[in-house]
Design an enzyme around this catalytic site. Structure first.
Site, PDB file in Angstrom:
ATOM      1  N   PRO A   1       0.902  -1.253   0.042  1.00  0.00           N
ATOM      2  CA  PRO A   1       0.074   0.081  -0.048  1.00  0.00           C
ATOM      3  C   PRO A   1       0.813   1.256   0.042  1.00  0.00           C
ATOM      4  O   PRO A   1       2.171   1.332   0.035  1.00  0.00           O
ATOM      5  CB  PRO A   1      -0.707  -0.201   1.396  1.00  0.00           C
ATOM      6  CG  PRO A   1      -0.175  -1.165   2.134  1.00  0.00           C
ATOM      7  CD  PRO A   1       0.942  -1.891   1.364  1.00  0.00           C
TER       8      PRO A   1
ATOM      9  N   PRO B   1       2.510   4.661   1.482  1.00  0.00           N
ATOM     10  CA  PRO B   1       2.793   5.011   2.762  1.00  0.00           C
ATOM     11  C   PRO B   1       1.893   6.248   3.537  1.00  0.00           C
ATOM     12  O   PRO B   1       1.813   6.322   4.541  1.00  0.00           O
ATOM     13  CB  PRO B   1       4.356   5.639   2.770  1.00  0.00           C
ATOM     14  CG  PRO B   1       4.709   5.143   1.452  1.00  0.00           C
ATOM     15  CD  PRO B   1       3.588   4.880   0.439  1.00  0.00           C
TER      16      PRO B   1
ATOM     17  N   GLU C   1      -3.996   1.001 -13.524  1.00  0.00           N
ATOM     18  CA  GLU C   1      -4.912   1.889 -13.549  1.00  0.00           C
ATOM     19  C   GLU C   1      -4.379   3.193 -13.010  1.00  0.00           C
ATOM     20  O   GLU C   1      -4.134   3.299 -12.112  1.00  0.00           O
ATOM     21  CB  GLU C   1      -5.884   1.370 -12.491  1.00  0.00           C
ATOM     22  CG  GLU C   1      -6.659   0.229 -12.821  1.00  0.00           C
ATOM     23  CD  GLU C   1      -7.676   0.293 -13.749  1.00  0.00           C
ATOM     24  OE1 GLU C   1      -8.006   1.476 -14.350  1.00  0.00           O
ATOM     25  OE2 GLU C   1      -8.293  -0.509 -14.061  1.00  0.00           O
TER      26      GLU C   1
ATOM     27  N   CYS D   1      -9.408   9.255  -8.919  1.00  0.00           N
ATOM     28  CA  CYS D   1      -9.150   9.137 -10.107  1.00  0.00           C
ATOM     29  C   CYS D   1     -10.239   9.459 -11.047  1.00  0.00           C
ATOM     30  O   CYS D   1      -9.977  10.300 -12.117  1.00  0.00           O
ATOM     31  CB  CYS D   1      -8.506   7.731 -10.499  1.00  0.00           C
ATOM     32  SG  CYS D   1      -9.765   6.650 -10.239  1.00  0.00           S
TER      33      CYS D   1
END
Ligand code: NAD
Length: 492
Positions: free
Chosen positions: A176, A178, A248, A284
């Site tokens: 993931p 930070p 993506e 996004c």
């Protein structure tokens, strides 16, 4: 709810690993408060995680799909049981309002359930009898998947990868961001506990870890969500060993408002405002530039400001009336501020939107009051760059050809939306270069996990969600049993 800093671990081969190096994650609402510490894994630990996934793949690839589904369903139930705790943690480390954190978890669960319900359909072998014998087509797992995810939707953009990868028989190492590592780690712990050691591994860190995950020869596929710039270095790192990839990436999604849009439709205006400012604009697929037909431009702007002032309530993510929390991090605050002030210097009008519910937090927290930018030039950075924050330019257009050109000249093509009479909007939508186009709604409001999602041009490669998203974790293997075993044109 505890406000004591928590410490999360990495997971390597089913073991929770403590590291000496830890990265504090601050609370964007109160940056002087630490929400928790994430490990900083070394290159060696990253290699151990990849090795564990590689070994686990040998048996997991052949595991029974019903067993995989049963394990995933147990994990889904446990996430449901822990939703409150996870949503609170997500809200504290990320800055998104609590209802929004709940929404993210709900979408994640919806997708995980869809993946469980559809995986058998996707991996079922096909068998065909034909004029030259028989052909069997299988859909096999690919191998070790490196998943790298961003901070804006850490849980849904991780589970979007974990569920299809594991259900189709792959193993995974996930890293993931930070900037929001804590709540997603809790979700990974829950899932990993339901699967054999090594099937889902979790590492943390920045570029050193990322580079290993994208270049190690034991990794067969990369599933990345993040910025287009980062994706370019990932593609280079992965090219040595020709890895499969789903990317993506960024977008500069446009909303096109046609002349037949009803400016008095308050619900539609509310949807438009939400599609610009949900999660403080850090999505996004948020509508990042709005083009409005000149004949309704003035009326639209007036009604838009009214709707925005009603819906936007900025403040503490835990305040029950807050709709927009702080921005996730200081860099993002500075970037968005620079785009807005550059537009203002060039003569654009900046309109502040909404109500501030917690004025005492504004100076210290990473808050930005949402803004509208009017009068920007079509090619100003505020229009052509992905701002990823609570500001949006509204620009007039004169005819469809012009607006379609303005839309399509972007290097991006993630989502888009067209607003107006439905059949008219569909006709315009058909000419738009994007992975998804929504009619009379936008962003997450128009997202449907049952159908493929992804970008064209520099917004990405491949698709997530839908059966296509599940299939992207499989390789097609054809077994031919021809009747004619030899070619007639090859001489004896
Ligand atoms: P980012 O590209 O900076 O980081 C994404 C991830 O990549 C992080 O985990 C980061 O640590 C890691 N990383 C950084 N350098 C790396 C390297 N050299 N090798 C491997 N990994 C590396 O993106 P971000 O700032 O976290 O997220 C914002 C961006 O993500 C925006 O551009 C947004 O549009 C995009 N995004 C796209 C989608 C989508 O579905 N298309 C969804 C959400 C966010």
């Amino acid at each position: 709810m505890t406000t004591e800093p928590i410490t999360i671990h990495s997971i390597i081969n089913g073991e929770k690993i403590e590291t000496e190096n830890k990265l504090p994650r601050e609370n964007p609402t109160h940056p002087d408060q630490i929400v928790g510490y994430a490990p900083i894994n070394s290159k060696e630990e990253t290699i151990q995680a990849i090795d564990a996934a590689y070994e686990a793949f040998k048996s997991w690839a052949w595991s029974d799909v019903d067993d995989r589904i049963a394990r995933m369903k147990k994990a889904i139930q446990k996430i449901k049981d822990s939703t409150e705790e996870i949503a609170e943690l997500l809200s504290r480390e990320h800055g998104k309002a609590l209802y929004d954190a709940h929404g993210e978890i709900a979408v994640s669960l919806m997708w995980m359930e869809f993946a469980c319900d559809h995986v058998k359909n996707v991996v079922a072998p096909e068998e065909k009898e034909h004029d030259n014998g028989r052909t069997i087509i299988t859909h096999d797992p690919i191998g070790v998947v490196s998943a790298i995810t961003p901070w804006n939707y850490p849980i849904s953009l991780s589970t979007i990868k974990i569920a299809p990868a594991l259900l189709t028989g792959n193993t995974m190492v996930l890293k993931p961001s930070p900037f929001a590592p804590l709540a997603v780690s809790r979700v990974c712990e829950i899932i990993s506990d339901e699967f054999p050691p090594g099937v889902l591994n979790l590492v943390h860190g920045e570029a050193e870890v990322g580079v290993e995950l994208t270049s190690n020869e034991k990794v067969a596929k990369i599933a990345f969500t993040g910025g287009t710039k980062t994706a370019k270095s990932i593609m280079k790192a992965a090219s040595e060993t020709i890895k499969k990839m789903t990317l993506e990436l960024g977008g500069n999604d446009a909303a096109i408002v046609l002349e037949d849009f009803d400016v008095n439709d308050e619900r539609a205006l509310r949807r438009m405002v939400i599609s610009n400012f949900l999660t403080a604009g850090q999505i996004c697929m948020i509508a990042k530039r709005v083009y409005v037909h000149r004949s309704i431009y003035d009326a639209f702007v007036e009604k838009y400001i009214e709707a925005a002032n009603k819906w936007i309530r900025v403040g503490d993510p835990f305040h029950p009336e807050v709709t927009v929390g702080p921005v996730n991090n200081q860099n993002q605050v500075k970037y968005v501020q620079s785009l807005v002030s550059e537009a203002e210097k060039k003569g654009a009008k900046i309109v502040k939107l909404g109500t501030i519910l917690n004025p005492e937090l504004m100076d210290n927290g990473y808050f930005l009051q949402p803004t509208l930018v009017l009068g920007a030039d079509y090619h100003d950075p505020i229009v052509v760059e992905e701002q990823f924050g609570p500001t949006v330019p509204i620009l007039p257009f004169d005819d469809e050809e012009q607006v379609i050109k303005l839309h399509n000249e972007s290097i991006y093509g993630l989502t888009s939306s067209v607003w107006g009479e439905v059949e008219h909007a569909i006709r315009v939508a058909r000419r738009i270069e994007a992975g998804t186009t929504m009619i009379n709604t936008a962003a997450i409001q128009g997202l449907d996990v049952r159908f493929p999602f992804g970008g064209v041009k520099q917004s990405g490669v491949g698709r997530e969600y839908g059966e296509e998203g599940l299939k992207s974790y499989t390789e097609t293997h054809v077994i031919n049993i021809p009747k004619n075993l030899e070619l007639p044109y090859i001489p004896e």
